[in-house]
Design an enzyme around this catalytic site. Structure first.
Site, PDB file in Angstrom:
ATOM      1  N   CYS A 176      42.586 -26.713  62.112  1.00  0.00           N
ATOM      2  CA  CYS A 176      43.205 -26.147  63.155  1.00  0.00           C
ATOM      3  C   CYS A 176      44.488 -25.231  62.403  1.00  0.00           C
ATOM      4  CB  CYS A 176      44.081 -27.023  64.171  1.00  0.00           C
ATOM      5  SG  CYS A 176      42.636 -27.979  64.959  1.00  0.00           S
ATOM      6  N   HIS A 193      50.016 -23.642  67.803  1.00  0.00           N
ATOM      7  CA  HIS A 193      48.415 -23.981  68.023  1.00  0.00           C
ATOM      8  C   HIS A 193      48.187 -24.523  69.573  1.00  0.00           C
ATOM      9  CE1 HIS A 193      44.730 -26.001  67.453  1.00  0.00           C
ATOM     10  NE2 HIS A 193      45.239 -27.164  67.039  1.00  0.00           N
ATOM     11  N   ASN A 233      41.172 -26.015  72.934  1.00  0.00           N
ATOM     12  CA  ASN A 233      41.645 -25.900  71.277  1.00  0.00           C
ATOM     13  C   ASN A 233      40.422 -25.350  70.803  1.00  0.00           C
ATOM     14  OD1 ASN A 233      42.328 -26.476  68.745  1.00  0.00           O
ATOM     15  ND2 ASN A 233      42.672 -28.888  69.106  1.00  0.00           N
TER      16      ASN A 233
END
Length: 322
Positions: free
Chosen positions: A114, A249, A279
């Site tokens: 990520c 993020h 996500n």
């Protein structure tokens, strides 16, 4: 004069299939309300059968090039952040290079889960400042739907697929309100490997699925994200009061809110897309950047802070004058 890596174009791509939370209710002990309360996620996009990471990355790259008014032949390099490449090798970046019709330059993948996009942006900035490239496509793209355990309600509802891209270009600056990348800050700590990982790969002979200790990841995320953002701002000679937009993020709305609060930045200066995308790992920041520009939030001259944390653990931030 100072050399800066300046963002001249941004774009994104999302697969056609939209999956609302309610779709999980038929197979899991979960609900739309449960998912929204704990994550802020309302829906996400899943790639179609046969649709690959490089396919989506190419579409996002073309959108960024179109905004910048550049042909692929003018690009010197592609840095593609992904943990879900099409194949073990060659890199998905070289597949994008081929799809764009680039016959020169170089392309490679970068894997920091990520945190991949901030790692890739930092790498591209270094290439430009060092004179190795004048124009670099920086892409984040993922098909996480292919590595999820569909029986685990704590993880499979969190993730989505998509791609985002920015074009970074070499520009000279006199240092006065300079546009471009102003500072970066990267970290990793392999002792936390077991908090977020995929339980397969070359060593097991299996593809594996994502495993996560959600509470522990949350605990690390808030402190580490605020710390890295503040460190990057300090390197740029700035503070949270100077920030126009945080583009975090997009993992969990509670993490996003807690990090902004810790930095002293109000939520009306945070770009939030997690409700629509879930996500998307390395794709989440460039997706949010592109949407923020599309919405008219991020404008030329704005000070933008990007920060992310992912498996490794790996985390970092980038400060950019848009």
């Amino acid at each position: 004069m100072t050399i800066r890596a300046v963002v001249t174009g941004v774009g994104h791509y999302l697969p056609d299939r939209v999956v609302p939370n309610a779709e999980f209710e038929a197979t899991l002990d979960t609900s739309d309300e449960w998912i929204r309360e704990r994550t802020g996620i309302e829906r996400r996009h899943f790639a179609a059968p046969g649709q690959t990471t490089s396919d989506m990355a190419t579409r996002a790259a073309r959108a960024a090039l179109a905004m910048a008014g550049r042909e692929p032949s003018k690009v010197d390099a592609i840095v593609l952040a992904t943990s879900t490449p099409d194949l073990t090798f060659p890199s998905a970046a070289t597949m994008v290079q081929r799809a764009l019709g680039m016959t020169g330059g170089f392309a490679f993948d970068l894997q920091a889960v990520c945190a991949g996009f901030v790692y890739a942006l930092t790498t591209a900035n270094a290439l430009i400042v060092a004179g190795q490239a004048r124009r670099v496509l920086v892409i984040g793209a993922e098909t996480f739907s292919k590595i999820l355990d569909w029986t685990d309600r704590t993880t499979c509802v969190l993730f989505g697929d998509g791609a985002g891209a920015v074009l970074l270009e070499w520009q000279e600056s006199d240092g006065t309100a300079a546009r471009g990348v102003l500072a970066t800050d990267l970290h990793s700590d392999g002792t936390f490997k077991d908090l977020l990982y995929v339980d397969g790969g070359i060593s097991t002979g299996t593809q594996g699925v994502l495993r996560m200790e959600g509470k522990e990841v949350f605990r690390h995320a808030v402190g580490k994200l605020a710390q890295t953002a503040e460190s990057a701002l300090e390197r740029a000679g700035l503070t949270g009061e100077d920030v126009d937009w945080i583009v975090p993020h997009q993992a969990n709305l509670r993490i996003i809110k807690a990090t902004a609060q810790k930095m002293g930045v109000p939520m009306d200066r945070v770009v939030v897309t997690v409700q629509d995308h879930g996500n998307t790992s390395a794709a989440s920041i460039p997706l949010a950047l592109s949407v923020g520009v599309e919405r008219g939030q991020i404008k030329r001259g704005d000070l933008v802070v990007m920060e992310a944390i992912g498996g490794g653990l790996a985390w970092g931030s980038v400060v950019v004058r848009w």
